[in-house]
Design an enzyme around this catalytic site. Structure first.
Site, short mmCIF file in Angstrom:
data_model
loop_
_atom_site.label_atom_id
_atom_site.label_comp_id
_atom_site.label_asym_id
_atom_site.label_seq_id
_atom_site.Cartn_x
_atom_site.Cartn_y
_atom_site.Cartn_z
N ASP A 66 0.89 -1.16 0.00
CA ASP A 66 0.00 0.00 0.00
C ASP A 66 0.92 1.21 0.00
O ASP A 66 1.67 1.43 0.96
CB ASP A 66 -0.88 -0.01 1.26
CG ASP A 66 -1.82 1.19 1.30
OD1 ASP A 66 -1.52 2.22 0.67
OD2 ASP A 66 -2.86 1.09 1.98
N SER A 139 0.13 11.93 -15.85
CA SER A 139 -1.07 12.14 -16.69
C SER A 139 -0.99 13.51 -17.34
O SER A 139 -0.48 14.46 -16.74
CB SER A 139 -2.31 12.06 -15.81
OG SER A 139 -3.43 12.54 -16.52
N TYR A 191 -6.27 15.56 -8.27
CA TYR A 191 -5.59 14.67 -9.22
C TYR A 191 -4.61 15.49 -10.07
O TYR A 191 -3.46 15.10 -10.25
CB TYR A 191 -6.64 13.97 -10.09
CG TYR A 191 -6.07 12.92 -11.04
CD1 TYR A 191 -5.85 11.61 -10.61
CD2 TYR A 191 -5.76 13.24 -12.36
CE1 TYR A 191 -5.33 10.65 -11.48
CE2 TYR A 191 -5.24 12.29 -13.23
CZ TYR A 191 -5.04 10.99 -12.79
OH TYR A 191 -4.52 10.04 -13.65
N ARG A 227 -8.73 2.57 -21.46
CA ARG A 227 -9.92 1.86 -20.95
C ARG A 227 -9.55 1.00 -19.74
O ARG A 227 -9.05 -0.11 -19.88
CB ARG A 227 -10.53 0.97 -22.04
CG ARG A 227 -11.25 1.73 -23.13
CD ARG A 227 -11.98 0.80 -24.09
NE ARG A 227 -11.10 -0.09 -24.82
CZ ARG A 227 -10.40 0.25 -25.90
NH1 ARG A 227 -10.45 1.48 -26.38
NH2 ARG A 227 -9.63 -0.63 -26.51
P1 NAP Z 1 -7.04 1.79 -12.17
O1 NAP Z 1 -7.56 0.81 -13.13
O2 NAP Z 1 -7.97 2.58 -11.31
O3 NAP Z 1 -5.95 1.06 -11.24
C1 NAP Z 1 -5.33 1.76 -10.20
C2 NAP Z 1 -4.48 0.79 -9.42
O4 NAP Z 1 -3.85 1.53 -8.34
C3 NAP Z 1 -5.29 -0.34 -8.77
O5 NAP Z 1 -4.53 -1.52 -8.82
C4 NAP Z 1 -5.44 0.16 -7.34
O6 NAP Z 1 -5.60 -0.89 -6.38
C5 NAP Z 1 -4.07 0.79 -7.16
N1 NAP Z 1 -4.00 1.61 -5.95
C6 NAP Z 1 -4.78 2.63 -5.56
N2 NAP Z 1 -4.41 3.09 -4.36
C7 NAP Z 1 -3.35 2.35 -3.98
C8 NAP Z 1 -2.52 2.32 -2.82
N3 NAP Z 1 -2.71 3.15 -1.78
N4 NAP Z 1 -1.49 1.42 -2.78
C9 NAP Z 1 -1.28 0.56 -3.80
N5 NAP Z 1 -2.07 0.51 -4.89
C10 NAP Z 1 -3.08 1.40 -4.98
O7 NAP Z 1 -6.15 2.90 -12.91
P2 NAP Z 1 -5.32 2.84 -14.29
O8 NAP Z 1 -6.15 3.47 -15.33
O9 NAP Z 1 -4.76 1.49 -14.51
O10 NAP Z 1 -4.16 3.88 -13.92
C11 NAP Z 1 -2.82 3.52 -13.75
C12 NAP Z 1 -1.97 4.78 -13.78
O11 NAP Z 1 -2.15 5.47 -15.03
C13 NAP Z 1 -2.35 5.79 -12.69
O12 NAP Z 1 -1.18 6.41 -12.21
C14 NAP Z 1 -3.19 6.81 -13.45
O13 NAP Z 1 -3.19 8.08 -12.82
C15 NAP Z 1 -2.49 6.83 -14.79
N6 NAP Z 1 -3.32 7.32 -15.88
C16 NAP Z 1 -4.41 6.63 -16.29
C17 NAP Z 1 -5.16 7.13 -17.35
C18 NAP Z 1 -6.35 6.38 -17.90
O14 NAP Z 1 -6.99 6.90 -18.83
N7 NAP Z 1 -6.68 5.21 -17.40
C19 NAP Z 1 -4.80 8.33 -17.98
C20 NAP Z 1 -3.69 9.02 -17.52
C21 NAP Z 1 -2.95 8.49 -16.48
P3 NAP Z 1 -7.09 -1.38 -5.89
O15 NAP Z 1 -7.57 -2.39 -6.90
O16 NAP Z 1 -6.82 -1.97 -4.53
O17 NAP Z 1 -7.96 -0.15 -5.84
#
Ligand code: NAP
Length: 270
Positions: A66, A139, A191, A227
């Site tokens: 975490d 991001s 964010y 996605r």
């Molecule tokens: P996601 O599907 O919401 O996954 C987020 C992950 O972070 C999950 O595994 C979540 O675990 C974990 N997490 C949250 N809080 C945590 C903590 N305290 N300790 C350890 N793990 C934690 O998001 P994603 O889209 O894959 O995003 C991944 C990265 O890409 C992030 O940094 C996000 O800001 C960046 N990003 C995403 C997008 C997009 O369009 N998706 C765009 C720009 C940037 P749980 O399952 O336990 O919640």
């Protein structure tokens, strides 16, 4: 102690982009430490990935993490030290994008998206072997174009140091609590502020590493709109494309860039 294989740690890797980064890194023959705050979800994700790879021992391993919990960070660092003596890649991927805007949402967002990667990187940096790579998954939402000119100048000030960056982030937190965001022109998005601060930290850390450990590289990467649970179903990209740019930064060859902000391996504005 087993040292031979290149070892990568990915945070928040039980789902979404982090999981796909693990899949792609394992596909390159790396040892991947898939970390997650939810042990059950993390263990299941690591087992599924390992099974897809023919169950080769030691390729994908789960370890709980975490990123908001200091003891959890220390436990991971201790595990890495004892088990492999060091690591080669750290992908700070874990983040939250929470509904609403209030002091609690701001506190949790900054704790996960800014202080988490900062503290984890501090803890693992001494264990990073020569030519190690750190990726801050950031991001386009953190781009400073969303900030007023004065704040942009503060973030980009070449004299900005770690202490002043931390003070700046605290100033944002105070402005939220006292409902005075407008005075400084802060965006109403924890964010955005967290990712802008993470980008600033990337620049500061790269400058420090240039002096102290010049073979190491740290870069910020935007995966694009992907996605996932966070990006939503209408996002333009699948996880494979989103993860590619992160894997690119994690596997940069010697002499590659450090201190940059990239999408798809190309520089983007801060
Ligand atoms: P996601 O599907 O919401 O996954 C987020 C992950 O972070 C999950 O595994 C979540 O675990 C974990 N997490 C949250 N809080 C945590 C903590 N305290 N300790 C350890 N793990 C934690 O998001 P994603 O889209 O894959 O995003 C991944 C990265 O890409 C992030 O940094 C996000 O800001 C960046 N990003 C995403 C997008 C997009 O369009 N998706 C765009 C720009 C940037 P749980 O399952 O336990 O919640």
């Amino acid at each position: 102690m087993e040292q031979t294989r290149t070892t990568a740690i990915v945070t928040g890797a039980n789902r979404g982009i982090g999981l796909e980064v693990c899949r792609q890194l394992a596909g390159r023959g790396l040892r991947v430490v898939l970390t997650a705050r939810n042990a059950e979800a993390g263990r299941a994700a690591a087992a599924a990935l390992a099974a897809k790879r023919g169950g080769e021992a030691g390729m994908v391993e789960f370890h709980p993490l975490d990123v908001t919990d200091g003891a959890s960070i220390e436990a991971l660092a201790g595990h890495v030290r004892r088990r492999w003596g060091g690591l080669d890649m750290l992908v700070n991927n874990a983040a939250v994008s929470l509904e609403g805007f209030n002091p609690e949402v701001v506190r949790r967002t900054l704790a996960t998206n800014f202080f988490g990667p900062l503290r984890l990187t501090d803890a693992l940096l001494p264990l990073l072997r020569d030519h190690g790579r750190i990726v801050m998954v950031s991001s386009g939402m953190g781009e400073l174009s969303a900030f007023p000119r004065e704040l942009r100048a503060v973030f980009l000030d070449p004299a900005l140091g770690r202490e002043s960056l931390l003070e700046l982030v605290e100033r944002f937190g105070r402005a939220v609590e006292t409902d005075t965001l407008r005075a400084d022109g802060w965006p109403r998005s924890a964010y955005r502020v967290a990712k802008a601060a993470l980008n600033a930290h990337t620049r500061l850390l790269a400058a420090e590493l240039r002096r102290t450990r010049p073979t190491l590289a740290v870069n910020a990467v935007c995966p694009g709109w992907v996605r996932t649970d966070m990006g939503g179903r209408w996002a333009a990209r699948g996880v494979a494309k989103g993860a590619e740019g992160i894997v690119w930064a994690a596997t940069l060859p010697a002499g590659g860039p450090s201190g940059g902000f990239f999408r798809d391996g190309r520089p983007i504005p801060w």
